[in-house]
Every structure is written in structure tokens, then in C-alpha cells.
Design a protein around this motif. Sequence first.
Motif, PDB file in Angstrom:
ATOM      1  N   GLY A  69       4.635 -10.831  12.434  1.00  0.00           N
ATOM      2  CA  GLY A  69       4.370  -9.845  11.861  1.00  0.00           C
ATOM      3  C   GLY A  69       4.092  -9.622  10.146  1.00  0.00           C
ATOM      4  N   THR A  70       4.019  -9.773   9.192  1.00  0.00           N
ATOM      5  CA  THR A  70       3.604  -9.735   8.231  1.00  0.00           C
ATOM      6  C   THR A  70       2.417 -10.563   7.735  1.00  0.00           C
ATOM      7  OG1 THR A  70       4.305 -11.877   7.235  1.00  0.00           O
ATOM      8  CG2 THR A  70       6.238  -9.686   7.220  1.00  0.00           C
ATOM      9  N   GLN A  71       2.409 -11.899   8.381  1.00  0.00           N
ATOM     10  CA  GLN A  71       0.310 -12.637   8.412  1.00  0.00           C
ATOM     11  C   GLN A  71      -0.112 -10.964   9.598  1.00  0.00           C
ATOM     12  OE1 GLN A  71       1.222 -16.390  10.512  1.00  0.00           O
ATOM     13  NE2 GLN A  71       1.956 -16.949   7.282  1.00  0.00           N
ATOM     14  N   SER A  72       0.226 -10.737  10.229  1.00  0.00           N
ATOM     15  CA  SER A  72      -1.044  -9.879  11.026  1.00  0.00           C
ATOM     16  C   SER A  72      -1.230  -8.901  11.197  1.00  0.00           C
ATOM     17  CB  SER A  72       0.050  -9.463  12.221  1.00  0.00           C
ATOM     18  OG  SER A  72       1.232  -8.044  12.429  1.00  0.00           O
ATOM     19  N   THR A  73      -0.555  -8.233   9.295  1.00  0.00           N
ATOM     20  CA  THR A  73      -0.810  -6.838   8.573  1.00  0.00           C
ATOM     21  C   THR A  73      -1.569  -7.564   7.703  1.00  0.00           C
ATOM     22  OG1 THR A  73       1.074  -6.819   7.670  1.00  0.00           O
ATOM     23  CG2 THR A  73       1.084  -5.462   9.369  1.00  0.00           C
ATOM     24  N   GLY A  74      -2.378  -8.663   7.161  1.00  0.00           N
ATOM     25  CA  GLY A  74      -2.397  -9.413   5.934  1.00  0.00           C
ATOM     26  C   GLY A  74      -4.050  -8.433   5.868  1.00  0.00           C
ATOM     27  N   TYR A  75      -4.261  -8.752   7.368  1.00  0.00           N
ATOM     28  CA  TYR A  75      -5.994  -7.867   7.002  1.00  0.00           C
ATOM     29  C   TYR A  75      -6.303  -6.538   7.503  1.00  0.00           C
ATOM     30  CZ  TYR A  75      -5.493  -8.282  12.137  1.00  0.00           C
ATOM     31  OH  TYR A  75      -5.446  -8.162  13.922  1.00  0.00           O
ATOM     32  N   GLY A  76      -5.197  -5.980   7.574  1.00  0.00           N
ATOM     33  CA  GLY A  76      -5.711  -4.701   8.479  1.00  0.00           C
ATOM     34  C   GLY A  76      -6.663  -3.735   7.385  1.00  0.00           C
ATOM     35  N   PRO A  77      -5.762  -3.470   5.768  1.00  0.00           N
ATOM     36  CA  PRO A  77      -6.526  -2.498   4.980  1.00  0.00           C
ATOM     37  C   PRO A  77      -7.542  -2.705   4.596  1.00  0.00           C
ATOM     38  CG  PRO A  77      -3.935  -3.343   3.670  1.00  0.00           C
ATOM     39  CD  PRO A  77      -4.583  -4.833   5.019  1.00  0.00           C
ATOM     40  N   ASP A  78      -8.457  -4.262   4.629  1.00  0.00           N
ATOM     41  CA  ASP A  78      -9.511  -4.584   4.203  1.00  0.00           C
ATOM     42  C   ASP A  78     -10.469  -4.169   5.378  1.00  0.00           C
ATOM     43  OD1 ASP A  78      -8.972  -5.888   1.938  1.00  0.00           O
ATOM     44  OD2 ASP A  78      -8.155  -7.843   3.102  1.00  0.00           O
ATOM     45  N   VAL A  79      -9.705  -4.657   7.019  1.00  0.00           N
ATOM     46  CA  VAL A  79     -10.549  -4.063   7.908  1.00  0.00           C
ATOM     47  C   VAL A  79     -10.318  -2.189   8.390  1.00  0.00           C
ATOM     48  CG1 VAL A  79     -10.394  -3.863   9.770  1.00  0.00           C
ATOM     49  CG2 VAL A  79     -10.075  -6.581   8.749  1.00  0.00           C
ATOM     50  N   LEU A  80      -9.214  -1.281   7.445  1.00  0.00           N
ATOM     51  CA  LEU A  80     -10.000  -0.145   7.745  1.00  0.00           C
ATOM     52  C   LEU A  80     -10.673   0.354   6.591  1.00  0.00           C
ATOM     53  CD1 LEU A  80      -6.070   0.363   8.790  1.00  0.00           C
ATOM     54  CD2 LEU A  80      -7.792   0.363  10.079  1.00  0.00           C
ATOM     55  N   SER A  81     -10.552  -0.240   5.064  1.00  0.00           N
ATOM     56  CA  SER A  81     -10.955  -0.092   4.637  1.00  0.00           C
ATOM     57  C   SER A  81     -12.807  -0.746   4.668  1.00  0.00           C
ATOM     58  CB  SER A  81     -10.272  -0.177   3.077  1.00  0.00           C
ATOM     59  OG  SER A  81     -10.776  -1.582   2.683  1.00  0.00           O
ATOM     60  N   PHE A  82     -13.520  -1.091   5.274  1.00  0.00           N
ATOM     61  CA  PHE A  82     -14.493  -1.641   5.846  1.00  0.00           C
ATOM     62  C   PHE A  82     -15.413  -0.093   5.570  1.00  0.00           C
ATOM     63  CE2 PHE A  82     -18.567  -3.335   8.336  1.00  0.00           C
ATOM     64  CZ  PHE A  82     -18.722  -3.946   8.119  1.00  0.00           C
ATOM     65  N   GLN A  83     -16.704   0.019   5.133  1.00  0.00           N
ATOM     66  CA  GLN A  83     -17.475   0.829   5.143  1.00  0.00           C
ATOM     67  C   GLN A  83     -19.279  -0.177   6.050  1.00  0.00           C
ATOM     68  OE1 GLN A  83     -17.100   4.167   5.435  1.00  0.00           O
ATOM     69  NE2 GLN A  83     -14.891   3.773   4.563  1.00  0.00           N
ATOM     70  N   PRO A  84     -19.312   0.070   6.654  1.00  0.00           N
ATOM     71  CA  PRO A  84     -20.339  -0.224   7.853  1.00  0.00           C
ATOM     72  C   PRO A  84     -21.424   0.066   7.242  1.00  0.00           C
ATOM     73  CG  PRO A  84     -19.610   0.660   9.067  1.00  0.00           C
ATOM     74  CD  PRO A  84     -18.508   0.765   8.036  1.00  0.00           C
ATOM     75  N   VAL A  85     -22.534  -0.744   6.771  1.00  0.00           N
ATOM     76  CA  VAL A  85     -23.563  -0.236   6.330  1.00  0.00           C
ATOM     77  C   VAL A  85     -25.062  -0.397   7.079  1.00  0.00           C
ATOM     78  CG1 VAL A  85     -22.662  -0.551   3.456  1.00  0.00           C
ATOM     79  CG2 VAL A  85     -24.179  -2.472   5.424  1.00  0.00           C
TER      80      VAL A  85
END
Length: 120
Positions: A99-115
Motif C-alpha cells: 500500500g505504501t509503495q502504490s502511493t509512491g508515484y502518485g504525487p509525481d504523476v498528479l503534478s505532471f504537466q503535459p507539454v
Amino acid sequence: MVKSLRMHHDVVDPVLAVLGTLFAILIGFMLANSMQRFESARTNVEHEAGSIADVYRLSAGMPADLRDKTRKHCLLYTQSVIKDEWPAMQQGNLATIAGTQSTGYGPDVLSFQPVNQAEI
């Protein structure tokens, strides 16, 4: 002794038949319930595996650093589920490592701004 057993046979025989039938019905319900729970668990595993595979595949459109980080978290999560979660569940426990590992990429993916269109 044999005479006594024969005397009660007419009473005991139907009672044992009813008890045997009730026991068979109870066993049937228990078996059906366990099969239903197994099927539900199998379906949950299929959905979870499909979801993590989707995240892994969709990360191909991200920049290389974010893609690699996301895929690393996907692999760590999958390995943790197989090595930690499933054995813990088999023992009737719950491991929280996955469960803790599944949330590891969440902040990075959510803050990603496609260009560009590919990243969108």
C-alpha cells in the motif's frame, strides 16, 4: 441387546436420514460460499493486475525520468504484493508494504504537466 436395537431402529432411522440430509445441505452451502469468495478474490486480482499494467503502459507517454520512476514503483508494488501481501493474507494477516509503495508515484504523476499532444 440386539432386540433393543431393533426396537429403536424404526425411530432412529428417519431421524438419522433427516440429520444426514441437513448436514449435506449445510456442506453444500459452505462449498458454494467458498467458491463464490474464491471467484470474487480472483476477479479482484485480475482487476488490480490490469490496473497496474495500464499504469505501466500509459507511462510510456511521460518524460523519461517520470516514466522510469513510475514503472519502478509499479514493479516494486507488484513484487511486494506477490512476496509480502499474498503470504500475509494466506496467514490471515494484512501487510501494508504494498500500500505504501502504490502511493509512491502518485504525487509525481498528479503534478505532471503535459507539454505536447503525446504526453496528454
